[in-house]
Design an enzyme around this catalytic site. Structure first.
Site, mmCIF file in Angstrom:
data_model
loop_
_atom_site.group_PDB
_atom_site.id
_atom_site.type_symbol
_atom_site.label_atom_id
_atom_site.label_comp_id
_atom_site.label_asym_id
_atom_site.label_seq_id
_atom_site.Cartn_x
_atom_site.Cartn_y
_atom_site.Cartn_z
ATOM 1 C CG HIS A 276 -7.360 -2.465 -5.670
ATOM 2 N ND1 HIS A 276 -8.505 -1.738 -5.407
ATOM 3 C CD2 HIS A 276 -6.371 -1.840 -4.986
ATOM 4 C CE1 HIS A 276 -8.211 -0.718 -4.610
ATOM 5 N NE2 HIS A 276 -6.905 -0.773 -4.325
ATOM 6 C CG HIS B 106 -2.129 0.636 -3.599
ATOM 7 N ND1 HIS B 106 -2.609 1.888 -3.862
ATOM 8 C CD2 HIS B 106 -3.187 -0.089 -3.162
ATOM 9 C CE1 HIS B 106 -3.911 1.939 -3.587
ATOM 10 N NE2 HIS B 106 -4.284 0.748 -3.167
ATOM 11 C CE LYS C 242 -9.833 3.099 -5.699
ATOM 12 N NZ LYS C 242 -8.618 2.683 -5.021
ATOM 13 C CG HIS D 145 -11.633 3.823 -1.176
ATOM 14 N ND1 HIS D 145 -10.428 3.282 -0.816
ATOM 15 C CD2 HIS D 145 -12.349 3.963 -0.027
ATOM 16 C CE1 HIS D 145 -10.401 3.105 0.503
ATOM 17 N NE2 HIS D 145 -11.556 3.516 1.003
ATOM 18 C CG HIS E 147 -10.853 -2.064 -1.194
ATOM 19 N ND1 HIS E 147 -11.876 -1.207 -0.865
ATOM 20 C CD2 HIS E 147 -9.847 -1.290 -1.661
ATOM 21 C CE1 HIS E 147 -11.487 0.028 -1.111
ATOM 22 N NE2 HIS E 147 -10.261 0.007 -1.603
ATOM 23 C CG ASP F 299 -6.376 -2.169 -1.147
ATOM 24 O OD1 ASP F 299 -5.658 -1.365 -1.763
ATOM 25 O OD2 ASP F 299 -7.023 -1.857 -0.126
HETATM 26 C C1 NCD Z 1 -4.092 2.131 0.269
HETATM 27 C C2 NCD Z 1 -2.687 2.704 0.141
HETATM 28 O O1 NCD Z 1 -1.904 2.562 1.072
HETATM 29 O O2 NCD Z 1 -2.373 3.268 -0.913
HETATM 30 N N1 NCD Z 1 -4.318 1.802 1.638
HETATM 31 C C3 NCD Z 1 -5.225 0.918 2.096
HETATM 32 O O3 NCD Z 1 -5.375 0.813 3.310
HETATM 33 N N2 NCD Z 1 -5.929 0.172 1.290
HETATM 34 C C4 NCD Z 1 -5.057 3.119 -0.267
HETATM 35 C C5 NCD Z 1 -6.397 2.496 -0.521
HETATM 36 O O4 NCD Z 1 -6.560 1.727 -1.457
HETATM 37 O O5 NCD Z 1 -7.317 2.792 0.245
HETATM 38 ZN ZN ZN Z 2 -6.210 0.316 -2.763
#
Ligand code: NCD
Ligand code: ZN
Length: 356
Positions: A16, A18, A99, A136, A176, A246
């Site tokens: 996971h 970003h 997702k 999520h 998460h 995450d």
């Molecule tokens: C994530 C993001 O910034 O893209 N932020 C987070 O707090 N985890 C989005 C997400 O996965 O909830």
């Molecule tokens: Zn995330």
């Protein structure tokens, strides 16, 4: 007993992460390669969200250019545009999962979903194509029902149970997890339900993020007993609980803007494994590192069978017991040509383990 001073583990997988777009993507993607990870399971919450196979494949190509050798597994964003036909096409193209973000609960979730039943035809197609549903797991806050960010995950768990009952063969990952309730629920469900755990939720509790923008993420870290449950399930080497960082980088100015800190903690750096070794050792689970980061997740995701990586990416990563200070920030030039930076988790703090 003599103290362990070195560790060797197969290159880990992050289920996971970003990796953003534009200048921020170009800044953070090479860092995950330097962390030594073999596989990056990439979130689709871009602007606009990744909703088609073409978009996902184009995104993947950009990421591969920035971090050659990393096995990028791509996902689509669950939204009304997603049809069973698109699922079939995506599965054929090697897209690994879909997702789901409940609307409005986190960064870039304005296109998120409001009801799961609407998507049952999509979930049926996913079940048939053996694609993974990534959840999520938070319901939107609703003061009239006493729902806020502290119980939003626990209140979500009923949706997880319902979905699993309706689609018992669909592989579902509760992303998460932050609560004891989530850990217990996932354990109680069948083998098709798994759970990712982040570095920061193994480290933080609510006191650590209240008033600290760089520790603020969704879902928020909860009570000490919740953190203990996350740690406990790693200590017992439960095979359906594995790493999904995450890692969610944001430019420093967006994290520190007065009154409006955006959600996300940035752990996808070369210090990923040092963070993990240090915290797992702290709660007596250092010997569980390998299963947690490079065993259980690959098995659940059927990587060898469905998403084989080039052999070269499955390197051995070595760690040594030697202190390292987390950098204050990673600088980059943003899309407007301005100097910007992202602040890593535990900036300025000392970790006990480093990459050898
Ligand atoms: C994530 C993001 O910034 O893209 N932020 C987070 O707090 N985890 C989005 C997400 O996965 O909830
Ligand atoms: Zn995330």
């Amino acid at each position: 007993m003599s103290e362990i001073t070195t560790l060797s583990i197969p290159a880990p997988d992050d289920f996971h992460v970003h990796l953003r777009q534009g200048a921020l993507m170009r800044a953070v993607t090479p860092l995950i390669r330097d962390s030594g990870i073999a596989t990056a399971y990439v979130m689709p919450n871009l602007k606009p969200p990744v909703t088609t196979t073409e978009q996902a494949l184009a995104y993947k190509k950009q990421l591969e250019e920035l971090a050659p050798g990393v096995n990028f597994l791509m996902t689509l964003y669950l939204s009304p545009e997603l049809t069973p036909e698109e699922i079939k096409k995506a599965a054929k193209a090697g897209i690994a999962g879909v997702k789901s973000y409940p609307r409005g609960v986190t960064t870039n979730s304005d296109s998120g979903i409001e009801s799961y039943e609407t998507y049952y035809p999509v979930f049926r197609a996913m079940e048939e194509s053996d694609m993974v549903l990534n959840l999520h797991g938070e319901v939107p806050s609703d003061p009239s029902s006493d729902i806020c960010i502290m119980n939003a995950e626990e209140k979500f768990l009923t949706h997880l149970r319902t979905l699993h009952a309706a689609f018992p063969k669909l592989r579902i990952v509760l992303e998460h997890a932050t609560t004891q309730a989530a850990v217990e629920t996932v354990k109680s469900l069948g083998d098709t339900v798994a759970c990712t755990i982040t570095v920061h939720h193994l480290t933080l509790t609510v006191d650590d993020w209240a008033g600290q923008a760089h520790h603020f993420c969704k879902p928020v870290a909860k009570f000490p007993h919740d953190r203990a449950a996350l740690r406990g399930v790693i200590r017992e080497a439960h095979p359906r609980f594995f790493l999904g960082t995450d890692s969610a980088p944001h430019p420093r100015k967006n994290k520190e803007a007065a009154g409006t800190a955006v959600a996300g903690v940035f752990t996808g750096t070369p210090l990923l494994l040092p963070y993990l070794a240090s915290v797992l050792e702290e709660f007596g689970a250092l010997e569980r590192l390998e299963g947690f980061v490079s065993g259980f997740g690959r098995r659940f995701y059927k990587l060898e069978e469905r998403h084989p990586a080039p052999v070269a990416t499955r390197a051995v990563i070595r760690l040594k017991r030697s202190e390292v200070v987390v950098p204050q920030e990673y600088g980059f030039v943003d899309d407007e040509g301005e100097k910007s930076s992202v602040v890593p988790f535990l900036a300025g703090k000392t970790l006990r383990w480093s990459l050898a």
